[in-house]
Design an enzyme around this catalytic site. Structure first.
Site, PDB file in Angstrom:
ATOM      1  N   THR A 129       0.828  -1.210   0.000  1.00  0.00           N
ATOM      2  CA  THR A 129       0.000   0.000   0.000  1.00  0.00           C
ATOM      3  C   THR A 129       0.866   1.266   0.000  1.00  0.00           C
ATOM      4  OG1 THR A 129      -1.835  -1.037   1.126  1.00  0.00           O
ATOM      5  CG2 THR A 129      -1.535   1.279   1.573  1.00  0.00           C
ATOM      6  N   VAL A 177     -13.353  -4.374   1.927  1.00  0.00           N
ATOM      7  CA  VAL A 177     -12.810  -3.021   2.075  1.00  0.00           C
ATOM      8  C   VAL A 177     -11.862  -3.028   3.265  1.00  0.00           C
ATOM      9  CG1 VAL A 177     -13.378  -0.607   2.571  1.00  0.00           C
ATOM     10  CG2 VAL A 177     -14.876  -1.952   1.090  1.00  0.00           C
ATOM     11  N   GLY A 178     -10.656  -2.485   3.071  1.00  0.00           N
ATOM     12  CA  GLY A 178      -9.686  -2.421   4.170  1.00  0.00           C
ATOM     13  C   GLY A 178      -9.755  -1.093   4.895  1.00  0.00           C
TER      14      GLY A 178
HETATM   15  N1  ASP Z   1      -4.015  -1.881   5.042  1.00  0.00           N
HETATM   16  C1  ASP Z   1      -4.194  -2.370   3.696  1.00  0.00           C
HETATM   17  C2  ASP Z   1      -5.458  -3.180   3.647  1.00  0.00           C
HETATM   18  O1  ASP Z   1      -5.703  -3.955   4.551  1.00  0.00           O
HETATM   19  C3  ASP Z   1      -3.072  -3.179   3.189  1.00  0.00           C
HETATM   20  C4  ASP Z   1      -1.708  -2.612   3.386  1.00  0.00           C
HETATM   21  O2  ASP Z   1      -1.527  -1.649   4.112  1.00  0.00           O
HETATM   22  O3  ASP Z   1      -0.744  -3.140   2.775  1.00  0.00           O
HETATM   23  O4  ASP Z   1      -6.177  -3.086   2.679  1.00  0.00           O
END
Ligand code: ASP
Length: 299
Positions: free
Chosen positions: A170, A199-200
Site C-alpha cells: 500500500t 474493504v480495508g
Molecule cells: N491496510 C491495507 C489493507 O488492509 C493493506 C496494506 O496496508 O498493505 O487493505
C-alpha cells in the site's frame, strides 16, 4: 496564516519486504516524496502534495496501489483510496474501484464535491465517469507477477499470513504546507485474494488515515481488519493532540495492536510543528520524508 516549514513523509507499506524488493521500495518512496515536496516548495497545498506523492506511488508497479495492485479472488484488482484535509476535516474516498488507474484522483473529486465522504464500487465509478476521468481496462492494471501469484493462491490456497511474505505494498503520504495545513492520503489494492467487495482500512477516515490541523496527521499500513477495529489513525492523532510525542503516540498505537494475535502495522506521522516520523512492528516499512531536517528514508 502561519509560516510553517513544509514537510512530507510517504510510506510504501509495512510488511516483510524481502531484500531483493527493498531497493525499488526505497527508491520509489524517495521519488514520491520528492514529487510531493516539489508541490509544497511551489506553494501548493498539503492536499496537493499528498495527491502528487500518492499518484506517483500508484503509477509505480512496485507498490500495491493503482497499476500493479494485487488481485482479489475473482482475478481482478479492487482499489481503495482516501484523502483527508486537516484544515476543514474534509474527507473523500473511493473503495472497490476497478476501472480507474489513479483512485487517489477520484478521492480528491469526492472530497472537493463535498456531498459525500465515501463512494463504493459501481457508484464510485459512475461518479468518476460523470466527471470524465479516463477509464481503463482492468486487465491493463495487472502485472504478470500478480497473475502468477493469483494462480498459485488458487492452486495452493491463501491465508493472510501470506501477506507477510508478499513484497507489494500500500502507498500513502502525509504533508504540512507553508500555511500550516495538514493532509493525509492512502491508496491500495488491499490484500491479495480478498473476497470481492472487501474493504480495508486504507480509505476509511480514522482507521487508515486521519488529519487534523489542531493535532497532527497519520497514515497506517498493515493488516486492515485489525487497523479498522482499533480506529488506529484517529487514536494516534488524538494522542498527538493530547501532547504525546510522536514516539509515545506510535508506541501506544502499536501496543493496542497487541490485542490481536500477530497484530502488525506501520505508521507515518506528522505534527502541526512539522515533525515527521515512521514507526512499525513489521519486519520492514518503506518510507521517505523531506522537510526541515532534509531528506530521510528507511534503510
Ligand atoms: N491496510 C491495507 C489493507 O488492509 C493493506 C496494506 O496496508 O498493505 O487493505
Amino acid at each position: 496564516m502561519s509560516d510553517a516549514e513544509p514537510a512530507i513523509i510517504v510510506h510504501g507499506g509495512a510488511w516483510n519486504i524481502p531484500d531483493e524488493a527493498w531497493p525499488p521500495h526505497r527508491e520509489g518512496c524517495l521519488a514520491a516524496v520528492r514529487a510531493g515536496y516539489a508541490e509544497l516548495a511551489r506553494g501548493a497545498s498539503a492536499l496537493d502534495a499528498v495527491i502528487a506523492a500518492v499518484r506517483f506511488l500508484e503509477d509505480d508497479p512496485t507498490f500495491d496501489a493503482g497499476f500493479g495492485s494485487v488481485l482479489g479472488r475473482d482475478g481482478y484488482p479492487e482499489m481503495d483510496a482516501g484523502l483527508m484535509d486537516g484544515a476543514g476535516l474534509r474527507f473523500g474516498g473511493v473503495v472497490g474501484v476497478r476501472r480507474f488507474a489513479n483512485p487517489v484522483l477520484l478521492a480528491r473529486a469526492v472530497l472537493e464535491d463535498g456531498s459525500h465522504c465515501l463512494l463504493s464500487g459501481e457508484g464510485a465509478e459512475l461518479f468518476a465517469r460523470e466527471r470524465c476521468f479516463p477509464e481503463c481496462d482492468p486487465e491493463s492494471l495487472i502485472l504478470d507477477r500478480e497473475r502468477e501469484n493469483w494462480e498459485r493462491y488458487r492452486r495452493e490456497g491463501f491465508d493472510l499470513a501470506e501477506k507477510f511474505r508478499r513484497p507489494r505494498e500500500t502507498a500513502g503520504a502525509v504533508a504540512l504546507d507553508s500555511r500550516g495545513d495538514l493532509a493525509a492520503g492512502n491508496s491500495t489494492g488491499g490484500v491479495s485474494f480478498k473476497h470481492p467487495g472487501r474493504v480495508g482500512d486504507s480509505a476509511l477516515p480514522g482507521c487508515g488515515l486521519y488529519a487534523d490541523n489542531r493535532s497532527g496527521a497519520c497514515c497506517c499500513s498493515g493488516w486492515g481488519e485489525q487497523i479498522m477495529r482499533l480506529v488506529l489513525a484517529k487514536g494516534v492523532v488524538d494522542d498527538l493532540g493530547r501532547g504525546l510525542t510522536v514516539g509515545k503516540a506510535a508506541d501506544a498505537a502499536l501496543a493496542r495492536l497487541g490485542r490481536f494475535e500477530g497484530g502488525r502495522a506501520g505508521l507515518i506521522l506528522l505534527t502541526p510543528a512539522g515533525e515527521t516520523a515512521a514507526f512499525h512492528n513489521t519486519p520492514r516499512m518503506a518510507w521517505a520524508s523531506l522537510g526541515p531536517r532534509g531528506e530521510q528514508a528507511a534503510e
